[in-house]
Structures are given as C-alpha cells and as structure tokens.
Design an enzyme around this catalytic site. Sequence first.
Site, PDB file in Angstrom:
ATOM      1  N   HIS A 191       0.899  -1.009  -0.104  1.00 52.01           N
ATOM      2  CA  HIS A 191      -0.289  -0.093  -0.170  1.00 52.01           C
ATOM      3  C   HIS A 191       0.964   1.308   0.090  1.00 52.01           C
ATOM      4  O   HIS A 191       1.905   1.117   0.830  1.00 52.01           O
ATOM      5  CB  HIS A 191      -0.963  -0.092   1.257  1.00 52.01           C
TER       6      HIS A 191
ATOM      7  N   LYS B  68     -13.323   5.273   6.893  1.00 45.59           N
ATOM      8  CA  LYS B  68     -13.496   6.642   5.942  1.00 45.59           C
ATOM      9  C   LYS B  68     -15.157   6.955   5.668  1.00 45.59           C
ATOM     10  O   LYS B  68     -15.674   7.813   5.509  1.00 45.59           O
ATOM     11  CB  LYS B  68     -12.984   6.635   4.444  1.00 45.59           C
TER      12      LYS B  68
END
Length: 878
Positions: free
Chosen positions: A154, A587
Amino acid sequence: MPRDHATDDHNRDTKDEPLFDDIRLLGRLLGDVLREQHGAAVFESVETIRRTAIRYRRDADADAASDLDHLLKRLSRDDTISVVRAFSYFSHLANLAEDRHHVRRQHANALANAPARPGSLEHALERLSAADVSPARIRATLERALISPVLTAHPTEVQRKSILDLQSRIAALLEQRDTPLPDDERDELLEHLCAAVVSLWQTRMLRSSKLSVADEIENALSYYRAMFLAEVPRLYARLERALRKAEPKGSSPLPPFFRMGSWIGGDRDGNPNVTAQTLRHAAHRQALVALGHYLAEVHALGAELSMSELLVGGSPDLHALASNSGDVSPHRADEPYRRALSGIYARLAATARALGLNELDIRATWTAEPYAHANAFAADLRVINDSLATHHAQAVAHQRLAPLERAVGVFGFHLATIDLRQSSDVHERTVTELLRSARVCDDYAALNEAERLQLLSAELASPRPLASPYGSYTDETRGELAVFHAAREIRMAYGERAIELSIVSHTETLSDLLEVALLQREAGLYRIDGDAPAMDLMVVPLFETIADLQNAPSIMHDFLAHPLIRQTVKARGDMQEVMLGYSDSNKDGGFLTSNWSLFKAETELVRVFRDAGVRLRLFHGRGGTVGRGGGPSYDAILAQPPGTVDAQIRLTEQGEIIASKFSNPEIGRRNLETLVAATLEATLAQSPNDAVPDEFLTAMQALSDIAYRTYRELVYDTPGFTEYFTYATPISEIAELNIGSRPASRKFVAGKVGRIEDLRAIPWGFSWGQCRLLLPGWFGMGSAMHEFIENQDADERPKRLALLKRMAREWPFFAALLSNMDMVLAKTDLAVAKRYSELVPDETLRHHVFDRIAAEHARTVQALFTVTQARDLLERNP
C-alpha cells in the site's frame, strides 16, 4: 543542529541517558555535514529556526510565532529545501536512536530479571500458567493455529529503499557503539557513522519515478533476507525453549503455525499494473530468495559438519544419504555428514534449475534428482538432525540444523503465500462477458440477485468451461483469466501454499463470491470430481464499508449454506476465512462507528460459523495508522470479541509500518513475538463465554449513532467540504508522489474538487496526517461521549459517566479505542492544521469547517480526560 527537546529536560530518567547521548551525537554529525556541505550560514539558519521553534512550542513565547514566521518566509528556495531536509533527516536519526534504546532497555530488563512486559512470550506464558493452561494445551492449540502477517505494498511508504538501507547501516553502527571499544576502534566507528550520515545527506530523499510492482516485490524481499528468514526460526526456538522449561517431556518441535503472506504481485484491486506476469514474477523472485537461502545454509553446513565416522557413528539413514549423494571424494570418505550434505546441495541445485532460478550462484559439481516438494528436502534435513541428536551432537543439531529445518517448514520453496485480490465489479464484468460469449446468458449483469444465484449454481454444477481458446474477449477478461491460469501454474511449480486464497474486494452479495468460484473453473482450479466439487483457492470475502459489515453475517450464512460451497469448505477441514477492511469503513463512517461495526460484525460471524459447524479465521485488513485501523497489534488482538481469534489470525502489515516494525532484526522478532503472544492469550486466557455486559453494548451503540451522525454531517453533508479538504491538505501533492505502483484514487483527480467517495482510504488518511489534524483517528468521539453524558436528566448524568468509566476499565475493546485515540490526539497539532487551512481561498468556508473541527477536537480531548481521569494526553503511556 536540531536536537530532541527532551535533551533539554534536566529531570529526565538517568536510564535514558544513552538515548540522549546517541541523539546528541547524531545531531552533531548531521550539523557538521550541513555546515560542510552548505556553509555556516545555512547551518546557523537551521539552528536559529530550531531555537525559535522551541521558544514557540515548549516555552510558549508570545513573540516566537511571528519570529518563526519571519525566519521561514525569508528563506530562499534552496535554503528552504536544506532546512526541510535537515529537520527531516534529524527526525529519522532520532528514531533510529530510539529503536536502539528500545533494544537496550529490553536487554537491561532481561539482565535485571524485571517482570515480563505485556506482548512478550514470557508474559503470555506467565498469564496462561496463572490461568491453569498447561503447556500440553498450548502445544495442542498451536497444532491447529495459523498466525500470518501479510505484507502489502500500500502506498504509504514514502522513503526510498536507498534511504532505508542507509538507516539500517547507521542502526548497526549505533549497536556497535554500545560495545566497550579501545579509543582507536571507537574513533574508527565514529568515522563510519560520519560517512553514513554524509551518504544519507547526499542521497535523494524522494523517488524521481514511479515505483513498479517489480520494485515493490524487491523491497519486500529485502526484509526476508535481512530479518524474516533468520528471525522467524529464532521465534520458534524461543517458544520451544520456554515450553520445555515448563514441560521437559514435551520436547517435540512445534508445527509450522507461523507463516508469512504477501499481496505484492497478486493484489489487482484498483491496480492495473498487477497482471498474470507480475504474479509469476513475484512467485519466481520469492522462490529465488528461499532457495538461495537454503543453498547457502547447506553449503555452510557442509563445511561445518566435519564429524568423522572414525570417531563417532551415524544413523543408517544418514549413511544411506551419504552413499547415494554422488560425492565420492576420498577426502570425505569418513565424513558421512559432509557427503550427505553434498547430495542434498546437488538436489537443491537441481530443484533451482528445474524452477528456472538461473540467477542463483550454484556450485554443484554433479547432477542429481530435483526435490518434488519442500517436504522432501525437509525430510533429508531431518535425517541429519536425528543422526546428530542420537550420536552425542544434540547441541549442533539445535544450533545449526533446527533453524534451517524450521525455515523450510515455514517458507517452503514459495517463501510467502501470495493472495489474489480483485474487486467484485471486475469479476462481474468478466463473468458477464464469458456467459454472453458462451451463449448462456445475454446480460448477466442485468439479472437480479436470485436470478444470478440460480444461474451460477447451475454453472458450478457443470464441469464444462465457458471460455474458448478461439473466443475473442476484452483485455480485462483475458487478463483475469490469465491470472487464474498463472495461479494454477505457480501452485504446481512451488507448492500449494504458494497461492491459497482469492480475496473479493467490495463483497456485497453472495453472487460476488460464487463468481470467483466460476472463474476458478476456467483455469482448472474448481473441478467436479464425481458428484463432489473441489476448489483449490479459498474464496475470501472482504467486507469494507459500514453497510458491507452489517450485511456480512447474512452473506456468510448463505455462503456456508450453499450445497456446493459447503462441500468445498468441508474438504478444507471446515475452515473458512473472512477479511474485514478497516480503512474504508473508517472513511465511510468515522473512527468510532468503524470500530464498533467491525466488533459487531465479528461477534455475529462467530455465531453464524458456530451454527454452521465451520471454524472462522478472520483476516484483519488493518492500516498502519489508527485512522486506518492500525495501532498496537497486541492491544488490538486482545480487544477482539470473545471467540473470534481461536488460534487463527491473519493481518496486513502495510506501507511504512513494514519498515518501522521490521527494519531492525531484533525489534522485528519482538513484533512477531507480540502477534504470537497476543494470539495465545486471546485464545486460551479469554473464555468465549465471557459475554460483554448488555449495558456496555447498548452504550456503544448509542455512542456510535452520535459519532456517525457527527462525522457524516461534516464530511459528506457539509457544502464545500471536499473543496476544503482539497486545499487544506496536501492531497494533490500526495497523489503525485512516486510512492507506489497503485494509483492514488479510483476516480478522484488530484488538484480538482471531486467526491470524497471516490478517493481511496489510504491517501485520505495520509493527507489528514500530513496536515497534522489526523481527523480519521478521533473525529466524532467527543460529540458522542459529550451527548451521551450531558443530554440527560441531571440525575442520569453521573450514572452515564460512571458507565463509561467502567467500560474503560473493564472492557478491552473500549480501553483500546480510547488508548488509540489518546495517541492520535497527542499527535494532532491544531496550530499547524490552522496554517494549512489558510490555503483555502474561500475565507467563509475556511472558518466554517476549521472552527467545527477545532471545536470537536476540544470536546474530544475533554471527554477523554473526563472518562479516563487523565490530566494530559499520553499520561499513562509516556
């Protein structure tokens, strides 16, 4: 040169003096380099800025802020870059000193027989002993255990590998500095440190070009060479020694319960750069590292095991190995171990050639039969080990053979299990095209869920494939089919453990999972053998958003109830994995609601799996930061709902966290120990029947509802919030950094006001971290706790506060939540964030959003202090 502010604290603990001595030395060396490279004027600018910043931050000097602003604004472009690099590199060097001091204190505590620290194997075994858990039960648990950290690429590791390598070199020199040395050797060491700091300063900090997947593969493999291949066997050895002390008779080696995983080369979700070719390349390079390590170790053993049968005997199996080795040198005629190892080396060399690992420097002088699999290699090593053990060389067997045997058991010929991952919408498009081209269904994507399930079930019961070698397909469909074909080839070449899972991102329905089973059939990975199906790759759902987490239990109930799927699960030993996404749920719903939704989903999944008679293995897609679901692994594992760990756990290690945890071999091993210790404690020291009190659950739901509303009102319902985010954080710059092969967003365009929904969770969290607000790690918690207590009758408020205090004391989940938030709040800097907010051109919008964030921050800090009774952030975690 900048110094850690703690070096000015005259009240510091004397045990930390070596830390500050290291920091002073590194700061002085960096200052010397800065003065030499850029002149006294730049050095004085850095020093003046440092001193002024201390006046501003530590001494609360009212004039310091304007002085600092004036100093920074008058810097030239080149001097600005030098100042930024000086402070950045000093932070890196100070971190290296802290890592060294961490190891130093661990050694000091061990020498002083200090109480074992939470997270250590010693502490875990002491706790299990206190709970009357026998060593035999621990061994039995490890027989069925799987603990697997999974390295991912990532894009949150900003530092180049060149920088990380130099930091490792400096860390090794700091370790040498702890050894008493004569003056001349100490001077020489100082020269080496100075040279390393010079190299660091003259090395470009940022990448000038984008990383390729191949680059990410090599970066990850460097940790295997430097840390995992050596330290994982040491981890096993430490645990075996500890168990032998408690149960001398139970001396058999532990099973290979600890294994490594990887997404690098197999994670296609949102990354068009990952293909069948990169998957093959990843498997090849991993095998190269594994076989290279084994060849080097066997070669070294051949030099070391010089035992002569004129002096000591050997087992019949050893003599058979020696006789069949092909080694007829008269110089080794009486040395059966060396001759046996010559044969093993020749077979390993033949295996490497058969696998196409032509990059290896192979020294075999005769041909031999390659090993069919890693277990055959391990069996030959076991012959040598057993012979040594039964002929008065047990010490040699423990020290030299056991680590290599253990490495082979853990890493095989594949090194790490590569997971496949792709988004469900890509699978859907691929299946739609295959069904249309085979004239089975004109538009699968237009079907409702019931119709899809009926069609997929019928197809899975049929042995015939859909794809034709003469068909014409889109690039996407050809690419997806090629990946599954490559997976089959890799499993045949390197062993079944090379690839075991196919993870489905954005799992929203049962059909999302059945589609992957159908795609496996196209590559021979799903077969109908008689009436029974066989599926080589476990299909693993990834539940990411708040809605997905809520739907997870019902989807898995239907998945396990599907007749064909149930048979494949049974064939796998009634084990099924489920992956939970932390970053996207955060999120989507904010810090509190994300964590609570994960907790509820796990609790319900345990019930669903228990009713189905299937063991649940959870794969935690934890990010590095708290805002992405990260935080201390030990606390996180112990905070899992009762019954969810059960000796089986996988979790991602992402981006910058890989370097911070595993760059230093000793710290790396201790981090691996923590995973084992926490898993054992969560499995054996906590009862699955220890239900969380209903009043805790009710309170958490109420808190989550408030926090969710507060978070969504700001992020998704505030007009202009996306514009604020775009200007007040460095999202545009982050999107353009060369920090990974994966695009920073799915649809979000850097520099333009798009939709928050289209931005990936990682750059979302990264951006808030860079502007020092770290909003995903705390926003909404203050309003939740404040309203939960204050929006009540006067008589009810003390009861509500007392309940939250009890939850903080008695419930590991809530305690870990507050602890993580405490850490994030300590890192939050409203003054810096306010400076970033001044980049928002719309003044009304700027004040409207920032003032709301600042007010919520104040509420959150106050609520934390009220519930924990702390007077300062990190008061209990200095």
